[in-house]
Design an enzyme around this catalytic site. Structure first.
Site, PDB file in Angstrom:
ATOM      1  N   GLU A 128     -15.424  -4.245  -0.669  1.00 36.33           N
ATOM      2  CA  GLU A 128     -15.789  -3.962  -2.057  1.00 36.33           C
ATOM      3  C   GLU A 128     -14.896  -4.725  -3.029  1.00 36.33           C
ATOM      4  O   GLU A 128     -15.360  -5.251  -4.044  1.00 36.33           O
ATOM      5  CB  GLU A 128     -15.694  -2.456  -2.317  1.00 36.33           C
ATOM      6  CG  GLU A 128     -16.749  -1.618  -1.610  1.00 36.33           C
ATOM      7  CD  GLU A 128     -16.464  -1.415  -0.132  1.00 36.33           C
ATOM      8  OE1 GLU A 128     -17.363  -0.948   0.580  1.00 36.33           O
ATOM      9  OE2 GLU A 128     -15.338  -1.722   0.320  1.00 36.33           O
TER      10      GLU A 128
ATOM     11  N   SER B 291       0.815  -1.218   0.000  1.00 36.91           N
ATOM     12  CA  SER B 291       0.000   0.000   0.000  1.00 36.91           C
ATOM     13  C   SER B 291       0.847   1.265   0.000  1.00 36.91           C
ATOM     14  O   SER B 291       1.975   1.284   0.508  1.00 36.91           O
ATOM     15  CB  SER B 291      -0.919   0.024   1.223  1.00 36.91           C
ATOM     16  OG  SER B 291      -1.868  -1.011   1.160  1.00 36.91           O
TER      17      SER B 291
ATOM     18  N   GLU C 126      -3.117 -14.758   1.451  1.00 37.56           N
ATOM     19  CA  GLU C 126      -3.467 -14.044   2.685  1.00 37.56           C
ATOM     20  C   GLU C 126      -4.950 -14.168   2.994  1.00 37.56           C
ATOM     21  O   GLU C 126      -5.362 -14.142   4.158  1.00 37.56           O
ATOM     22  CB  GLU C 126      -3.072 -12.574   2.558  1.00 37.56           C
ATOM     23  CG  GLU C 126      -3.279 -11.759   3.813  1.00 37.56           C
ATOM     24  CD  GLU C 126      -2.943 -10.285   3.616  1.00 37.56           C
ATOM     25  OE1 GLU C 126      -2.944  -9.551   4.621  1.00 37.56           O
ATOM     26  OE2 GLU C 126      -2.694  -9.871   2.470  1.00 37.56           O
TER      27      GLU C 126
END
Length: 381
Positions: free
Chosen positions: A366, A124, A239
């Site tokens: 989402e 990220s 993960e």
């Protein structure tokens, strides 16, 4: 038998008063002595071959099933035990086995199997989270090296890591999914600086990581230049097999059940009874999702949307249990660890503060539902 072996080991090695609350129990380690204990326990797990349980024997594994591996992880995280490096064992090792060169496998898998190294993940960025393909950390070629500049955020275990795996942009002119590469980085390389990020309990688990002219050997490229998206999605897919989420949910639920059973008015309240029954049902469904994906892996299948289904469901269970704990305990549930009035040593308050943020990890709700719709239901993009 294997499950009982793991339980016996943890019962012997873990302090009897150990009461973890964090998703990753390493977050709660604050002193050098704590980390020495963590690394000692990791080496003991390694001596049993547990860190590399399902790997092929030629790379230090035992060739055991993924089901056994799920059992191991379930018991470790239910107990809140430290020492199991999920970043290396769950996320990195599978892609090294699938995409790594023989030299990379020999160099990196052996230290992981021996419990000698701590890894971190650098995906990220400030403007690239769920939209992971938008990463901008730049890696330009310079002879036998990539020179890397940029910033990562939410880098788990960065402050303790020996090595890290990073998603970087090697072709800024390509379509965003096609210009990415996957690099292994020695975290002692000059030019790397780290700032800790504290969660709501004051524990530093995540970090901001800055690269300023960091030189990474090209031999540390995994899966080929501009092929990093395929490697990264496999990391995330591993993960998303969310047995750790189930284990900590079951742990919190069992603590709550223990408390309710000691309070007769609560135990006889039909609203509370039904709420706990619903939570127990949800937790069991979450567990079955995890075992189903492990079974698929043992059959040589690639559970993509199935892993996202399990992750999405586990996220909901985490939030439901955290909410229920606070509702059942009332105002006392807001008391934290250290208060003599806090039920269950303040673990419910800690659960409420720390579980919800983990629902974003490895992709938000989402993102998981998009994967289910596109891959599982074959709906158009």
């Amino acid at each position: 038998r294997f499950r009982q072996e793991v339980r016996d080991f943890l019962g012997k090695e873990m302090p009897p008063d150990w009461m973890a609350v964090e998703f990753n129990p390493e977050q709660e380690l604050e002193t050098k002595e704590d980390w020495a204990f963590c690394r000692s326990l990791r080496r003991k797990m390694a001596e049993k071959g547990w860190l590399s349980l399902w790997w092929p024997k030629e790379y230090g594994g035992q060739g055991r099933s993924r089901i056994d591996y799920i059992i191991l992880r379930e018991e470790i995280f239910y107990r809140g035990a430290v020492g199991f490096d999920g970043l290396a064992c769950i996320m990195l090792a599978p892609v090294l086995l699938a995409y790594g060169t023989e030299e990379q496998k020999r160099k990196h898998l052996t230290p992981i199997a021996r419990g000698e190294v701590q890894w971190c993940q650098g995906f990220s960025e400030p403007n690239a989270g769920s939209d992971l393909a938008s990463v901008t950390m730049r890696a330009r070629e310079d002879g036998d090296y990539f020179v890397v500049d940029g910033q990562k955020c939410w880098t788990a275990m960065g402050q303790h890591a020996d090595w890290g795996f990073f998603l970087v942009r090697t072709d800024p002119n390509a379509a965003k999914h096609r210009g990415l590469s996957f690099l292994l980085v020695d975290m002692k390389t000059p030019g790397i600086s780290i700032n800790p990020v504290y969660n709501l309990l004051g524990h530093p688990h995540w970090n901001e990581v800055f690269f300023d002219g960091v030189r990474v050997p090209k031999e540390n490229l995994v899966g080929g230049k501009n092929q990093g998206w395929y490697v990264a999605t496999n990391v995330l897919n591993s993960e998303r097999v969310s047995i750790e989420q189930y284990a900590i949910c079951r742990r919190a639920l069992d603590r709550l059940l223990q408390y309710v059973k000691q309070k007769e008015p609560l135990a006889e309240n039909p609203v509370i009874r039904h709420k706990l029954a619903a939570l127990a049902t949800e937790a069991e469904v979450c567990r079955l999702f995890c075992y189903h994906t492990a079974w698929m892996q043992d059959k040589g299948l690639n559970p993509i949307h199935e892993a996202s289904m399990g992750k999405s469901f586990a996220d909901d269970v985490m939030v439901h249990i955290a909410d229920a704990g606070l509702q059942i305990l009332g105002l006392y549930g807001q008391l934290g660890r250290g208060s003599k009035w806090a039920p269950l040593a303040g673990t419910i308050e800690a659960t409420y503060l720390t579980y919800p943020p983990w629902t974003i990890g490895s992709g938000s709700q989402e993102i998981q539902k998009n994967i289910i719709a596109i891959v599982g239901l074959r709906l158009p993009r």
